[in-house]
Write an enzyme that holds these catalytic residues in place. Structure first.
Site, mmCIF file in Angstrom:
data_model
loop_
_atom_site.group_PDB
_atom_site.id
_atom_site.type_symbol
_atom_site.label_atom_id
_atom_site.label_comp_id
_atom_site.label_asym_id
_atom_site.label_seq_id
_atom_site.Cartn_x
_atom_site.Cartn_y
_atom_site.Cartn_z
ATOM 1 C CG ASP A 74 -2.023 0.921 1.201
ATOM 2 O OD1 ASP A 74 -1.814 2.079 0.791
ATOM 3 O OD2 ASP A 74 -3.139 0.515 1.570
ATOM 4 C CB THR A 144 -10.026 12.698 -13.719
ATOM 5 O OG1 THR A 144 -11.312 12.963 -14.288
ATOM 6 C CG2 THR A 144 -9.946 13.386 -12.365
ATOM 7 C CB SER A 179 -17.125 13.752 -6.783
ATOM 8 O OG SER A 179 -15.887 13.231 -7.273
ATOM 9 C CE1 TYR A 181 -10.713 9.559 -8.830
ATOM 10 C CE2 TYR A 181 -12.400 10.645 -10.155
ATOM 11 C CZ TYR A 181 -11.186 9.992 -10.062
ATOM 12 O OH TYR A 181 -10.440 9.776 -11.181
ATOM 13 C CG HIS A 182 -14.026 14.373 -10.148
ATOM 14 N ND1 HIS A 182 -15.281 13.837 -9.937
ATOM 15 C CD2 HIS A 182 -13.630 13.902 -11.354
ATOM 16 C CE1 HIS A 182 -15.616 13.086 -10.973
ATOM 17 N NE2 HIS A 182 -14.633 13.103 -11.851
ATOM 18 C CE LYS A 185 -7.341 10.223 -9.859
ATOM 19 N NZ LYS A 185 -6.181 9.370 -10.158
ATOM 20 C CD GLN A 208 -7.468 7.445 -18.762
ATOM 21 O OE1 GLN A 208 -6.717 6.897 -19.535
ATOM 22 N NE2 GLN A 208 -7.830 6.900 -17.633
ATOM 23 C CG LEU A 239 -19.891 3.432 -24.470
ATOM 24 C CD1 LEU A 239 -21.232 3.881 -25.034
ATOM 25 C CD2 LEU A 239 -18.784 3.739 -25.467
ATOM 26 N NE ARG A 241 -23.207 3.511 -15.122
ATOM 27 C CZ ARG A 241 -24.023 4.552 -15.315
ATOM 28 N NH1 ARG A 241 -25.329 4.362 -15.324
ATOM 29 N NH2 ARG A 241 -23.530 5.755 -15.500
ATOM 30 C CE1 TYR A 255 -27.630 7.365 -13.282
ATOM 31 C CE2 TYR A 255 -25.510 8.353 -12.776
ATOM 32 C CZ TYR A 255 -26.356 7.258 -12.770
ATOM 33 O OH TYR A 255 -25.909 6.073 -12.238
#
Lengths: 392, 392
Positions: A74, A144, A179, A181-182, A185, A208, A239, A241, A255
């Site tokens: 880790d 991202t 979010s 998460y974003h 980054k 990305q 896509l 999904r 959504y």
């Protein structure tokens, strides 16, 4: 070249490791298997069955004659991170080893904190290990396009020239991540930019887009080499999904209005881009940002594309948007730096979509309908995942 | 109004708590005493002796008849943070509770990680607690002017209108922080901006300049109410440090050329600004940024000011800059929003400097010369603090 692929057991990390190995590089895969653990937590799994890392690497040796090394550990453990850099002595490090799902980070407080600590501390430890052991190591870090949000101006690659009150400077492009998460980054990007300058490191930040597809030249060689295909509402990307939904006769879940536009790319282009970044390393003290996507689509465009390509009837269901993103917005993002290095994009085509229908068809008995509904709400601060399932 | 002052035992937190109490507000001081712990670690201490939080609060009750509540605990502990918000039910939260020294964050890997995790996780827990318990609570968060770095354009208050390729948007001002501490504040700002929008919170981000001074109207009432005065190379801020050096006959230590320019303010104006922010709260869903300083000075200007004001001989010593900051740079930062709310600045004057000479003179036998040399190097990744002392 000796290349460490961190998070090399994941959706993109594994095909990247294979691709770089096939190009003749000496590869170390580092992973803590967090992605497999999330599956247990969420009661979800890859649509395509995947082998353990050990089995994958064994099969690759059998097929290609090439060895991929493994280190389990880790990055948030500094002793492990330093030991990994010291023992393997990589010339480049490709860093995928982060929690990568926006919905996962928005489940509740503890998932938000986990995501930010895991991603930020892992990257900090890696930066220190590189600086203290070998500052020549080229860090290739996955970011991202979501770091930029959806500004009403063109998105540049990392930096923008601003003229303001008669003066001009080139500054980091303003970030509006959507979010936790974003946000993690964005935190990483700022940390890497600073460390690169302070310690004269070499770093490439790959912002990305949304990746689609599942097969690459190397993973297609044997079913034991397959990478994961996520279709659940937490880890499944748009896509992939939609294609699963169409194949099993489930409505495609859009959504909001579906006018949200995002940069996207084929999984094979992810590998190509990373290889190009490694072949053309950043200079000492250089922090560079590439926008890594090939085309932009709105969510509705993708839904329509899937409907049109699928050889049967498809319904589209518009759901309340669980996210707090702008629905109608301007979107034009520059993405020329990787093209300049030689990227040959695989543009989204009927063929690609059809091939994904094939992959999904083969495994459609593995689909669990429960995991496809968005259960995480951005506007609510706590979204118990799969509450209904636990209650059963 | 019920106001929680987080980090209310610190250099600025304590005088803020007193000031708001004197204005008739009901105050809760929250602290984990990390700042006192750093003193033990670094072998340093406040030049002015300070009392324990309990003794301070007791003395204030005796003098003013007003009660300040205390809760000891750590914001990185979510149970504590939620309990604090639930029990005290604040209408506003003033959040000073972060590791605040750039050099401390640059000591080594573990101090960088500690600083970012402590600051980011504490603020995340607080955001969740506010959102889940009472989203009406006004969050007044201390940021730093150092988030902006030194761009070659005018610095605006949090946001900038950018026209680019014929389109215009108002976007977050680009950030170029210069240490892992400053980075942690940038991470906080992005997290707060997102949470405010997603959960309709009220938040004010005060990007504060370098604070000087030690006495406020309330702390001056009794020596037991004094706040700390740091002069060591890790926690001491520039003007306070210069005044201590002049008083004890030590050369004033200027890093680099001394052309670095920073926004600064009097400690009494910190209290005024926070009071103004509380009296004029952000609207639901509003994330606003005020640049909280009153004047800009270069480091050399400050050194000269101290030399000229000191009633004796002062030498100035130019040291290699331990930091990775630009030496000659443009600096013009807007700071009108707090003036618009009614801020009456205490501009830097001979009187203020002279009064500080008095404070220092009184305690100059407490000065430890060892702690005044910069021992933390930005360009080296590991800087053992007080190595020489340990070796003795």
């Amino acid at each position: 070249m000796k290349i460490a692929v961190l998070g090399g057991d994941g959706y993109l990390g594994w095909p990247t490791a294979l691709h770089l190995s096939a190009q003749g590089h000496d590869i170390l895969v580092v992973d803590n298997f967090a992605r497999r653990q999330y599956d247990f937590e969420l009661g979800a799994e890859s649509l395509v069955p995947i082998r353990s890392l050990k089995q994958r690497v064994d099969k690759w040796r059998e097929i290609s004659g090439r060895t991929i090394e493994i280190m389990a550990g880790d990055l948030t453990d500094p002793e492990f991170t330093y030991e990994m850099v010291r023992k393997f002595t990589p010339e480049a490090v490709v860093h995928f080893a982060e929690q990568r799902a926006a919905p996962y980070s928005m489940i509740d407080r503890s998932h938000a904190v986990y995501t930010q600590v895991n991603n930020v501390v892992g990257t900090l430890n890696l930066l220190y290990a590189i600086a203290e052991i070998d500052p020549e190591i080229h860090l290739v870090k996955l970011g991202t396009m979501g770091e930029y949000g959806t500004p009403n101006i063109d998105i540049e690659e990392g930096f923008i020239e601003i003229t303001h009150k008669g003066r001009t400077d080139v500054l980091p492009f303003p970030k509006q991540p959507g979010s936790f998460y974003h946000l993690s980054k964005v935190h990483d990007s700022h940390n890497i930019m600073f460390a690169t300058k302070a310690w004269n490191l070499r770093s490439t930040d790959l912002n990305q887009g949304v990746v689609y597809g599942q097969e690459t030249e190397e993973t297609a060689m044997h079913s034991d080499l397959a990478t994961r295909l996520d279709y659940d509402a937490v880890f499944g990307t748009v896509l992939n999904r939609f294609i699963v939904q169409a194949t099993i006769g489930h409505p495609i879940t859009v959504y909001g209005t579906g006018d949200q536009t995002r940069g996207m790319l084929d999984i094979r282009d992810t590998l190509q881009c990373i290889h190009l970044a490694i072949k053309n390393p950043a200079q000492p003290g250089e922090y560079r940002v590439f926008n890594q996507f090939t085309e932009s689509f709105s969510i509705s465009q993708l839904a329509n594309l899937v409907s049109e390509t699928f050889p049967g009837h498809v319904t589209v269901e518009m759901l309340d948007n669980p996210r707090t993103e702008a629905l109608s917005h301007y979107y034009n993002a520059v993405h020329t730096k990787l093209l300049d290095l030689g990227l040959q994009p695989h543009l989204l085509s009927d063929t690609l979509i059809s091939s994904l229908f094939g992959v999904v068809e083969q495994h459609k008995d593995r689909v669990d309908l429960d995991v496809m509904r968005p259960s995480v709400q951005w506007r609510k601060t706590s979204s118990p995942v799969r509450e209904e399932k636990v209650a059963k």
